[in-house]
Scaffold this motif. Structure first.
Motif, PDB file in Angstrom:
ATOM      1  N   ALA A   1      -7.967  -4.497  -3.647  1.00  0.00           N
ATOM      2  CA  ALA A   1      -6.923  -4.128  -2.683  1.00  0.00           C
ATOM      3  C   ALA A   1      -6.540  -5.337  -1.832  1.00  0.00           C
ATOM      4  O   ALA A   1      -5.357  -5.555  -1.515  1.00  0.00           O
ATOM      5  CB  ALA A   1      -7.409  -2.986  -1.799  1.00  0.00           C
TER       6      ALA A   1
ATOM      7  N   ALA B   1       0.823  -1.214   0.000  1.00  0.00           N
ATOM      8  CA  ALA B   1       0.000   0.000   0.000  1.00  0.00           C
ATOM      9  C   ALA B   1       0.854   1.260   0.000  1.00  0.00           C
ATOM     10  O   ALA B   1       0.360   2.350  -0.283  1.00  0.00           O
ATOM     11  CB  ALA B   1      -0.937   0.005   1.216  1.00  0.00           C
TER      12      ALA B   1
ATOM     13  N   SER C   1      -2.890  -7.235  -1.570  1.00  0.00           N
ATOM     14  CA  SER C   1      -2.292  -6.821  -0.297  1.00  0.00           C
ATOM     15  C   SER C   1      -1.085  -7.669   0.091  1.00  0.00           C
ATOM     16  O   SER C   1      -0.269  -7.245   0.914  1.00  0.00           O
ATOM     17  CB  SER C   1      -3.336  -6.863   0.818  1.00  0.00           C
TER      18      SER C   1
ATOM     19  N   GLN D   1      -7.260   5.571  -0.447  1.00  0.00           N
ATOM     20  CA  GLN D   1      -7.131   5.387   1.004  1.00  0.00           C
ATOM     21  C   GLN D   1      -8.370   5.868   1.773  1.00  0.00           C
ATOM     22  O   GLN D   1      -8.731   5.267   2.786  1.00  0.00           O
ATOM     23  CB  GLN D   1      -5.864   6.090   1.508  1.00  0.00           C
TER      24      GLN D   1
END
Ligand SMILES: [Cu+2]
Length: 518
Positions: A243, A115, A247, A170
């Protein structure tokens, strides 16, 4: 649901309640209310990290959120019970500080390495940073590392905070929260007159005071008797799924998730969708969504609404029952240009939020003009007298069961021939509750007053229908106003109604003690 004035709103609510009252009954399975819970500083140690949040359709949505690295210095309001601050929550912890305090927030980046960096913006404050690495909008925390933001809480009010790094992703993932600055000076008007009477009325029925303060700003027009914080946001599960899939990549900052096209399916109040938002604060089934949306009030109270638009869409939120008088936006009190002693904020039908913007406003409801005795205190279970003050309300004794009743309607029955012991002879004949609906969907009463069970079972019955046994009306006695997004798709959960950005404002009779312990 449209309403142009209070009177119409009441009749709309009556119509609305016919199909929906059972939903209310089913949902109000316990005493779960909300004040404005948060953590106190002035130093905060936060982390940004992933966890799964839950939605009413049963899905677990991979999200990112701010949380506490260790126990915070305290919880507020002081009287709240069961306060927790886990290492990830959506919205992030509500930061409650005092005007003039020097505030320090250290953020550690515990997001997946893929991230990349993260950060927090505190719009409205002059922020100094230490540590971290340079980012586009502020200093950022690199994976595994901290950054510290310091500022002085110079002015009171409600504001948002949120990630200043790749905000399209985010903020969508859940990196947002609210900060409340409690004013340093409380005007005398806020602790005298009607406000001290309202407080005395609460106390005489055993209700605690769960305000953060008696005023939202250093201004006599900003006094309030009760308060709630609502943060509105939405999620596109496709973004969260991608995401999550990426990850586990071990490369730094290599996440590549498209944030367009944007098709949100979840619309949330404080990170929860209806009906989950009506469960208690800190309810154990939502370990990463600690805050609820479950407003209550008594007639005559001024309710402060702290409303924050998070996410990326505007949300036209409608508070049924009355308009909301705006006090301030983003901590800026709206004053008259010609008279700085006067507030000039508009009366809004919908408090439409803009992403990142906070609105402080006052919601007020008294029952004036309904044209019937709102809780049947004139000729119902309880016989009370009503002595009008100069404004027409019964305010002489805060301990009276009908404190703040609109006296012009005292003893006016609503129904021609009601069940139970409320007064008859009114202009309305409601449908026989025994044929209105059955079983768990049983309606029975336009308000959930102390007579509701009697009304529901008729004059001879003894067994309340399903839905009123577990939810005894003696535990709840209020008018239910639907508070919801007026973008009607936003009152769905994954396209199923009811759900999403929806909750009920309960205007409770005095018999019903509003316990906002959690
Ligand atoms: Cu509506």
């Amino acid at each position: 649901m449209r309403a142009t004035n209070m009177k119409n709103t009441n009749s709309m609510t009556r119509l609305f309640l016919a199909p929906m009252v059972a939903v209310v009954l089913l949902l109000l399975t316990g005493t779960a209310f909300a004040a404005t819970p948060g953590i106190t500083g002035p130093s905060f140690n936060l982390t940004a990290q992933p966890a799964f949040i839950t939605q009413p359709d049963g899905s677990l949505v991979y999200s990112w959120g701010y949380g506490c690295t260790s126990a915070p210095s305290g919880f507020a309001p002081a009287s709240i019970a069961g306060g927790t601050c886990s290492n990830m929550q959506v919205p992030g912890p509500t930061l409650i500080v005092q005007q003039g305090q020097p505030v320090s927030v250290t953020l550690t980046n515990n997001l997946p390495v893929s991230a990349g960096n993260t950060s927090i913006l505190f719009p409205g404050f002059i922020v100094t940073t230490s540590g971290g690495v340079a980012g586009l909008l502020t200093q950022e925390a690199a994976p595994g590392n901290p950054v510290t933001y310091t500022f002085t809480a110079t002015t009171p009010g409600t504001r948002s905070y949120y990630s200043g790094t790749q905000g399209d992703l985010q903020v969508e993932m859940g990196l947002y929260g609210a900060i409340i600055v409690v004013p340093s000076g409380i005007p005398a008007a806020c602790t005298s007159g009607v406000h001290s009477s309202n407080e005395a009325a609460q106390a005489s029925h055993g209700e605690g005071n769960f305000r953060l303060a008696a005023a939202a700003y250093n201004h006599a027009g900003a006094c309030y008797d009760r308060e709630y914080l609502f943060q509105f946001s939405e999620m596109d599960p496709r973004i969260h799924r991608e995401a999550e899939e990426q990850s586990t990549r071990t490369c730094t900052g290599c996440l590549n998730v498209a944030t367009e096209p944007y098709v949100p399916a979840y619309f949330m109040v404080n990170g929860r969708s209806m009906p989950d938002d009506m469960d208690g604060n800190y309810a154990p089934q939502y370990p990463h969504q600690p805050y609820n949306g479950n407003p209550h009030m008594h007639p005559g109270e001024l309710v402060l609404l702290r409303i924050v638009g998070q996410g990326r869409w505007q949300h036209p939120f409608h508070e049924h029952g009355n308009h909301v008088r705006v006090l301030a936006r983003d901590g800026n009190l709206i004053l008259s240009a010609t008279d700085p002693n006067s507030l000039a904020g508009p009366l809004l039908f919908t408090t439409t939020t803009t992403p990142g913007q906070a609105i402080d406003g006052i919601f007020y409801w008294t029952g004036k003009g309904m044209n019937w005795d709102e809780y049947g205190h004139g000729a119902g279970v309880t016989t009370a007298t009503c002595t009008p003050d100069e404004n027409g309300y019964n305010t002489g004794s805060p301990s009276a069961i009908n404190y703040f009743e609109w006296c012009q309607d005292h003893n006016k029955p609503m129904q021609a021939a009601p069940f139970g012991s409320v007064g008859g002879g009114g202009p309305v004949t409601l449908p026989d509750p025994n044929i209105l609906a059955n079983g768990a969907w049983y309606g029975g009463s336009p308000y959930l007053g102390p007579d509701a069970t009697i009304r529901a079972v008729g004059s001879t019955g003894t067994t309340p229908p399903s839905g009123t046994v577990a939810n005894s009306p003696t535990d709840e006695a209020g008018f239910a106003f639907m508070w919801h997004s007026h973008n009607e798709r936003e009152i769905t959960t994954n396209n199923v109604f009811p759900g999403g950005m929806l909750m009920m404002m309960m205007v409770d009779s005095r018999e019903f003690v509003i316990d906002e312990t959690n």
